[in-house]
Write an enzyme that holds these catalytic residues in place. Structure first.
Site, PDB file in Angstrom:
ATOM      1  NE  ARG A  81      -2.335 -24.717   9.908  1.00 37.73           N
ATOM      2  CZ  ARG A  81      -1.151 -24.330  10.403  1.00 37.73           C
ATOM      3  NH1 ARG A  81      -0.055 -24.370   9.679  1.00 37.73           N
ATOM      4  NH2 ARG A  81      -1.063 -23.936  11.645  1.00 37.73           N
ATOM      5  CB  SER A 159      -8.071 -23.503  13.168  1.00 35.24           C
ATOM      6  OG  SER A 159      -7.332 -23.559  14.359  1.00 35.24           O
ATOM      7  CD  GLU A 258      -6.481 -25.331   9.399  1.00 29.70           C
ATOM      8  OE1 GLU A 258      -6.170 -24.253   9.939  1.00 29.70           O
ATOM      9  OE2 GLU A 258      -6.319 -26.429   9.950  1.00 29.70           O
TER      10      GLU A 258
HETATM   11  C1  LIG Z   1      -9.548 -30.680  17.461  1.00 29.98           C
HETATM   12  C2  LIG Z   1      -8.702 -30.492  16.235  1.00 29.98           C
HETATM   13  C3  LIG Z   1      -7.524 -29.779  16.322  1.00 29.98           C
HETATM   14  C4  LIG Z   1      -6.698 -29.600  15.175  1.00 29.98           C
HETATM   15  N1  LIG Z   1      -5.552 -28.897  15.300  1.00 29.98           N
HETATM   16  C5  LIG Z   1      -4.764 -28.705  14.221  1.00 29.98           C
HETATM   17  C6  LIG Z   1      -3.552 -27.967  14.324  1.00 29.98           C
HETATM   18  O1  LIG Z   1      -3.157 -27.514  15.393  1.00 29.98           O
HETATM   19  N2  LIG Z   1      -2.817 -27.801  13.217  1.00 29.98           N
HETATM   20  C7  LIG Z   1      -3.187 -28.301  12.008  1.00 29.98           C
HETATM   21  O2  LIG Z   1      -2.460 -28.094  11.030  1.00 29.98           O
HETATM   22  N3  LIG Z   1      -4.329 -29.011  11.882  1.00 29.98           N
HETATM   23  C8  LIG Z   1      -5.121 -29.223  12.948  1.00 29.98           C
HETATM   24  N4  LIG Z   1      -6.294 -29.923  12.833  1.00 29.98           N
HETATM   25  C9  LIG Z   1      -6.680 -30.452  11.534  1.00 29.98           C
HETATM   26  C10 LIG Z   1      -6.350 -31.952  11.353  1.00 29.98           C
HETATM   27  O3  LIG Z   1      -5.980 -32.555  12.542  1.00 29.98           O
HETATM   28  C11 LIG Z   1      -5.198 -32.110  10.360  1.00 29.98           C
HETATM   29  O4  LIG Z   1      -5.575 -31.574   9.117  1.00 29.98           O
HETATM   30  C12 LIG Z   1      -4.825 -33.587  10.189  1.00 29.98           C
HETATM   31  O5  LIG Z   1      -3.687 -33.663   9.354  1.00 29.98           O
HETATM   32  C13 LIG Z   1      -5.973 -34.418   9.618  1.00 29.98           C
HETATM   33  O6  LIG Z   1      -5.568 -35.766   9.591  1.00 29.98           O
HETATM   34  P1  LIG Z   1      -6.549 -36.928   9.132  1.00 29.98           P
HETATM   35  O7  LIG Z   1      -5.727 -38.169   9.065  1.00 29.98           O
HETATM   36  O8  LIG Z   1      -7.775 -36.948   9.998  1.00 29.98           O
HETATM   37  O9  LIG Z   1      -6.917 -36.463   7.655  1.00 29.98           O
HETATM   38  P2  LIG Z   1      -8.336 -36.211   7.003  1.00 29.98           P
HETATM   39  O10 LIG Z   1      -9.070 -35.126   7.765  1.00 29.98           O
HETATM   40  O11 LIG Z   1      -9.012 -37.508   6.791  1.00 29.98           O
HETATM   41  O12 LIG Z   1      -7.873 -35.626   5.604  1.00 29.98           O
HETATM   42  C14 LIG Z   1      -7.445 -34.295   5.473  1.00 29.98           C
HETATM   43  C15 LIG Z   1      -7.130 -34.063   3.983  1.00 29.98           C
HETATM   44  O13 LIG Z   1      -5.965 -34.786   3.617  1.00 29.98           O
HETATM   45  C16 LIG Z   1      -6.241 -35.739   2.596  1.00 29.98           C
HETATM   46  N5  LIG Z   1      -5.482 -36.951   2.956  1.00 29.98           N
HETATM   47  C17 LIG Z   1      -5.469 -37.578   4.147  1.00 29.98           C
HETATM   48  N6  LIG Z   1      -4.601 -38.626   4.114  1.00 29.98           N
HETATM   49  C18 LIG Z   1      -4.058 -38.647   2.866  1.00 29.98           C
HETATM   50  C19 LIG Z   1      -3.093 -39.483   2.206  1.00 29.98           C
HETATM   51  N7  LIG Z   1      -2.506 -40.514   2.820  1.00 29.98           N
HETATM   52  N8  LIG Z   1      -2.796 -39.207   0.904  1.00 29.98           N
HETATM   53  C20 LIG Z   1      -3.379 -38.177   0.250  1.00 29.98           C
HETATM   54  N9  LIG Z   1      -4.299 -37.356   0.830  1.00 29.98           N
HETATM   55  C21 LIG Z   1      -4.634 -37.582   2.113  1.00 29.98           C
HETATM   56  C22 LIG Z   1      -7.760 -35.946   2.642  1.00 29.98           C
HETATM   57  O14 LIG Z   1      -8.252 -36.343   1.382  1.00 29.98           O
HETATM   58  C23 LIG Z   1      -8.244 -34.560   3.041  1.00 29.98           C
HETATM   59  O15 LIG Z   1      -8.271 -33.693   1.935  1.00 29.98           O
HETATM   60  C24 LIG Z   1      -7.105 -30.143  13.941  1.00 29.98           C
HETATM   61  C25 LIG Z   1      -8.314 -30.863  13.869  1.00 29.98           C
HETATM   62  C26 LIG Z   1      -9.100 -31.045  15.004  1.00 29.98           C
HETATM   63  C27 LIG Z   1     -10.359 -31.848  14.898  1.00 29.98           C
END
Ligand SMILES: Cc1cc2nc3c(=O)[nH]c(=O)nc-3n(C[C@H](O)[C@H](O)[C@H](O)COP(=O)(O)OP(=O)(O)OC[C@H]3O[C@@H](n4cnc5c(N)ncnc54)[C@H](O)[C@@H]3O)c2cc1C
Length: 268
Positions: A81, A159, A258
């Protein structure tokens, strides 16, 4: 074969498209909310796969120099992570595209007991990629880990804490405190041991659905902190601080959140 996806693509649409084409490598990452560009940031992982298993290069904009570069996987500093983007140089890089190495006609990864059990219950002896995707989605739905607008547990960030990775001696100490040889654990390649944050939270005295006002644990997953309608970010942080303090007091293990905290101090 290598597949490059733009950062703004929806992650699960990409997973579905690869599964439909029979390209193995990211099938266990079905149902994770978000976009492709975020997957290298925290090295998204679930059910026995992490994107670092398949990422070959990440195309990035360096906001320091304004240059566009292609980093190979080694340069991304992937860990559990975590990555260079998340913890070493947060804010420096904008991910533009990610390239994954997938295996055409490859076998699915079935490494996780929950997935094995689910496939067995469905009488699937030699699962296809689509079977594994279907099982992962069903398991995730059962834990409120897919985005579903009708699910009362939907307002979570997934998580809340990482599973702590400790030395073998530390693991033995925690097991002795828990007085339970069935304590869940996974051995890491470097000999350390990954513990279950959810299990530690439960054994520290919290149960699913328990909460403080508008914030509480999901009724289906101890590791998800749910912010019900009207909750503020500080309420979430206060509740998470309580969970963490109780686990520290009971087991001497400090849980690491996380999610990235924005505009609020990190947990003490
Ligand atoms: C119900 C639920 C279940 C989940 N299950 C999992 C799981 O099983 N495993 C897991 O690993 N995660 C899980 N997550 C966490 C989440 O889905 C991941 O972290 C996912 O990658 C977030 O994507 P996002 O596009 O919404 O990014 P955001 O939440 O918008 O951003 C996350 C981080 O990445 C940065 N970021 C985003 N895009 C970019 C880019 N293009 N360039 C540079 N930085 C960037 C942001 O600044 C921030 O710091 C879960 C979340 C939820 C709500």
């Amino acid at each position: 074969m290598e597949l490059t996806a733009a950062a703004g693509e929806v992650w699960d649409d990409l997973v579905r498209a690869t599964v439909e084409r029979g390209w193995a490598g990211i099938e266990c990452l079905s149902g994770i909310p978000g976009l492709v560009g975020a997957t290298p940031i925290q090295n998204v992982g679930a059910y026995g796969q992490e994107v670092s298993d398949t990422v070959t290069t990440v195309r990035v904009l360096d906001t320091g120099s304004g240059r566009i570069l292609t980093l190979d996987a080694r340069e991304c500093g992937f860990a559990y992570r975590d990555s260079r983007f998340r913890s070493v140089e947060p804010g420096r890089w904008v991910v533009l595209a990610v390239t994954y190495r997938l295996r055409p006609a490859g076998a699915p990864t079935v490494r996780y007991a929950d997935v094995e059990r689910h496939l067995e219950a469905r009488n699937v002896a030699s699962p296809s990629l689509a079977d594994v995707r279907a099982s992962v989605l069903a398991i995730r739905r059962g834990k409120s880990m897919v985005l579903d607008p009708h699910d009362p547990n939907r307002r979570s960030c997934g998580s809340f804490f990482m599973n702590p990775i400790v030395s073998a001696a530390e693991c033995a100490r925690v097991e002795a405190l828990a007085r339970d040889s069935g304590m869940p654990r996974w051995r890491e390649p470097d000999g350390r041991v990954k513990l279950s944050a959810a299990w530690l939270i439960e054994r520290a005295g919290f149960s699913r659905g328990e909460g403080d006002g508008l914030v509480g644990l999901s009724t289906r997953h101890t590791l998800a902190v749910v912010a019900h309608e009207g909750a503020r970010a500080r309420d979430v942080v206060a509740f998470a601080t309580k969970l963490r303090a109780r686990v520290l007091e009971r087991f001497g293990v400090r849980l690491t959140p996380e999610p990235v905290f924005w505009g609020l101090p990190a947990l003490e």
